[in-house]
Design a protein around this motif. Structure first.
Motif, mmCIF file in Angstrom:
data_model
loop_
_atom_site.group_PDB
_atom_site.id
_atom_site.type_symbol
_atom_site.label_atom_id
_atom_site.label_comp_id
_atom_site.label_asym_id
_atom_site.label_seq_id
_atom_site.Cartn_x
_atom_site.Cartn_y
_atom_site.Cartn_z
ATOM 1 N N MET A 227 0.823 -1.203 0.000
ATOM 2 C CA MET A 227 0.000 0.000 0.000
ATOM 3 C C MET A 227 0.860 1.258 0.000
ATOM 4 O O MET A 227 0.575 2.219 -0.723
ATOM 5 C CB MET A 227 -0.944 0.000 1.203
ATOM 6 C CG MET A 227 -1.841 1.209 1.230
ATOM 7 S SD MET A 227 -2.798 1.367 -0.279
ATOM 8 C CE MET A 227 -4.399 1.036 0.329
ATOM 9 N N GLY A 228 1.928 1.237 0.781
ATOM 10 C CA GLY A 228 2.845 2.381 0.810
ATOM 11 C C GLY A 228 3.444 2.650 -0.552
ATOM 12 O O GLY A 228 3.538 3.806 -0.987
ATOM 13 N N ALA A 229 3.847 1.594 -1.249
ATOM 14 C CA ALA A 229 4.427 1.750 -2.592
ATOM 15 C C ALA A 229 3.403 2.342 -3.563
ATOM 16 O O ALA A 229 3.737 3.191 -4.395
ATOM 17 C CB ALA A 229 4.933 0.407 -3.095
ATOM 18 N N ALA A 230 2.157 1.910 -3.465
ATOM 19 C CA ALA A 230 1.106 2.435 -4.342
ATOM 20 C C ALA A 230 0.849 3.915 -4.067
ATOM 21 O O ALA A 230 0.679 4.711 -4.996
ATOM 22 C CB ALA A 230 -0.185 1.628 -4.160
ATOM 23 N N ILE A 231 0.842 4.294 -2.793
ATOM 24 C CA ILE A 231 0.625 5.698 -2.426
ATOM 25 C C ILE A 231 1.771 6.559 -2.947
ATOM 26 O O ILE A 231 1.555 7.609 -3.546
ATOM 27 C CB ILE A 231 0.466 5.844 -0.899
ATOM 28 C CG1 ILE A 231 -0.844 5.201 -0.449
ATOM 29 C CG2 ILE A 231 0.512 7.316 -0.484
ATOM 30 C CD1 ILE A 231 -0.960 5.038 1.059
ATOM 31 N N VAL A 232 3.000 6.101 -2.732
ATOM 32 C CA VAL A 232 4.163 6.865 -3.189
ATOM 33 C C VAL A 232 4.164 6.978 -4.716
ATOM 34 O O VAL A 232 4.448 8.040 -5.267
ATOM 35 C CB VAL A 232 5.480 6.239 -2.676
ATOM 36 C CG1 VAL A 232 6.678 6.849 -3.373
ATOM 37 C CG2 VAL A 232 5.590 6.431 -1.174
ATOM 38 N N LYS A 233 3.845 5.897 -5.397
ATOM 39 C CA LYS A 233 3.819 5.923 -6.865
ATOM 40 C C LYS A 233 2.828 6.976 -7.361
ATOM 41 O O LYS A 233 3.121 7.738 -8.279
ATOM 42 C CB LYS A 233 3.437 4.545 -7.400
ATOM 43 C CG LYS A 233 3.436 4.462 -8.903
ATOM 44 C CD LYS A 233 3.116 3.052 -9.367
ATOM 45 C CE LYS A 233 3.107 2.974 -10.882
ATOM 46 N NZ LYS A 233 2.773 1.626 -11.352
ATOM 47 N N ARG A 234 1.679 7.035 -6.726
ATOM 48 C CA ARG A 234 0.641 7.993 -7.147
ATOM 49 C C ARG A 234 1.006 9.433 -6.813
ATOM 50 O O ARG A 234 0.714 10.353 -7.567
ATOM 51 C CB ARG A 234 -0.678 7.604 -6.479
ATOM 52 C CG ARG A 234 -1.807 8.597 -6.624
ATOM 53 C CD ARG A 234 -2.234 8.756 -8.083
ATOM 54 N NE ARG A 234 -3.352 9.650 -8.245
ATOM 55 C CZ ARG A 234 -3.252 10.982 -8.386
ATOM 56 N NH1 ARG A 234 -2.092 11.580 -8.391
ATOM 57 N NH2 ARG A 234 -4.342 11.716 -8.535
ATOM 58 N N TRP A 235 1.652 9.669 -5.671
ATOM 59 C CA TRP A 235 1.885 11.026 -5.184
ATOM 60 C C TRP A 235 3.351 11.435 -5.137
ATOM 61 O O TRP A 235 3.692 12.442 -4.507
ATOM 62 C CB TRP A 235 1.253 11.199 -3.806
ATOM 63 C CG TRP A 235 -0.225 11.057 -3.839
ATOM 64 C CD1 TRP A 235 -0.949 9.971 -3.460
ATOM 65 C CD2 TRP A 235 -1.167 12.008 -4.320
ATOM 66 N NE1 TRP A 235 -2.285 10.191 -3.670
ATOM 67 C CE2 TRP A 235 -2.451 11.437 -4.195
ATOM 68 C CE3 TRP A 235 -1.050 13.289 -4.846
ATOM 69 C CZ2 TRP A 235 -3.607 12.108 -4.577
ATOM 70 C CZ3 TRP A 235 -2.203 13.954 -5.223
ATOM 71 C CH2 TRP A 235 -3.463 13.375 -5.089
ATOM 72 N N ALA A 236 4.248 10.697 -5.803
ATOM 73 C CA ALA A 236 5.684 11.016 -5.759
ATOM 74 C C ALA A 236 5.970 12.424 -6.264
ATOM 75 O O ALA A 236 6.834 13.124 -5.735
ATOM 76 C CB ALA A 236 6.477 9.993 -6.561
ATOM 77 N N SER A 237 5.238 12.864 -7.270
ATOM 78 C CA SER A 237 5.486 14.204 -7.818
ATOM 79 C C SER A 237 5.170 15.304 -6.806
ATOM 80 O O SER A 237 5.670 16.420 -6.922
ATOM 81 C CB SER A 237 4.668 14.421 -9.087
ATOM 82 O OG SER A 237 3.283 14.356 -8.804
ATOM 83 N N ALA A 238 4.367 14.987 -5.806
ATOM 84 C CA ALA A 238 4.029 15.959 -4.763
ATOM 85 C C ALA A 238 4.991 15.867 -3.580
ATOM 86 O O ALA A 238 4.821 16.563 -2.584
ATOM 87 C CB ALA A 238 2.606 15.741 -4.284
ATOM 88 N N GLY A 239 5.987 14.975 -3.688
ATOM 89 C CA GLY A 239 6.966 14.855 -2.613
ATOM 90 C C GLY A 239 6.688 13.738 -1.625
ATOM 91 O O GLY A 239 7.372 13.642 -0.602
ATOM 92 N N MET A 240 5.717 12.904 -1.900
ATOM 93 C CA MET A 240 5.406 11.789 -0.999
ATOM 94 C C MET A 240 6.563 10.798 -1.000
ATOM 95 O O MET A 240 7.155 10.516 -2.032
ATOM 96 C CB MET A 240 4.120 11.096 -1.447
ATOM 97 C CG MET A 240 3.634 9.986 -0.537
ATOM 98 S SD MET A 240 3.026 10.531 1.058
ATOM 99 C CE MET A 240 1.491 11.323 0.617
ATOM 100 N N HIS A 241 6.913 10.283 0.160
ATOM 101 C CA HIS A 241 7.977 9.284 0.280
ATOM 102 C C HIS A 241 7.674 8.382 1.474
ATOM 103 O O HIS A 241 6.818 8.690 2.282
ATOM 104 C CB HIS A 241 9.342 9.946 0.436
ATOM 105 C CG HIS A 241 9.475 10.703 1.717
ATOM 106 N ND1 HIS A 241 8.971 11.974 1.885
ATOM 107 C CD2 HIS A 241 10.023 10.362 2.897
ATOM 108 C CE1 HIS A 241 9.219 12.376 3.114
ATOM 109 N NE2 HIS A 241 9.854 11.422 3.759
ATOM 110 N N THR A 242 8.397 7.269 1.551
ATOM 111 C CA THR A 242 8.211 6.361 2.680
ATOM 112 C C THR A 242 9.283 6.596 3.730
ATOM 113 O O THR A 242 10.378 7.061 3.432
ATOM 114 C CB THR A 242 8.273 4.885 2.234
ATOM 115 O OG1 THR A 242 9.532 4.650 1.628
ATOM 116 C CG2 THR A 242 7.164 4.549 1.271
ATOM 117 N N ALA A 243 8.940 6.280 4.941
ATOM 118 C CA ALA A 243 9.882 6.348 6.052
ATOM 119 C C ALA A 243 9.520 5.229 7.023
ATOM 120 O O ALA A 243 8.351 4.865 7.157
ATOM 121 C CB ALA A 243 9.789 7.700 6.756
ATOM 122 N N SER A 244 10.519 4.686 7.662
ATOM 123 C CA SER A 244 10.289 3.595 8.597
ATOM 124 C C SER A 244 10.531 4.072 10.025
ATOM 125 O O SER A 244 11.590 4.613 10.337
ATOM 126 C CB SER A 244 11.238 2.438 8.281
ATOM 127 O OG SER A 244 11.204 1.473 9.298
#
Length: 65
Positions: A19-36
Motif C-alpha cells: 500500500m505504501g508503494a502504491a501511495i508513493v507511486k501515485r503522489w511522488a510528484s508531490a513529494g510523498m515518500h516512505t519512512a520507517s
C-alpha cells in the motif's frame, strides 16, 4: 502543496509495504515518500548493542528470537 502524513500499520504480511508503494507511486510528484519508524531504533540498537545487519533486517524468524 503540503504533503500529508499517512501512517500504515498492521500485522506481518497485511500489505503495508504494498500500500505504501502504491501511495508513493501515485503522489511522488508531490513529494510523498516512505519512512520507517523502526530504522532509527534499529540503528541505535546496532550502535549500543552491536547487533548485525542480519539481526536487524534479516528474515523475520531471525529477528523474532
Amino acid at each position: 502543496m503540503t504533503v500529508p502524513s499517512i501512517v500504515l500499520f498492521g500485522v506481518i504480511g497485511s500489505g503495508k509495504d504494498t500500500m505504501g508503494a502504491a501511495i508513493v507511486k501515485r503522489w511522488a510528484s508531490a513529494g510523498m515518500h516512505t519512512a520507517s519508524f523502526a530504522t532509527p531504533i534499529k540503528e541505535a540498537a546496532r550502535a549500543m548493542f552491536g547487533f548485525s545487519t542480519e539481526d536487524l533486517y534479516g528474515p523475520s524468524d531471525r529477528r523474532s528470537t
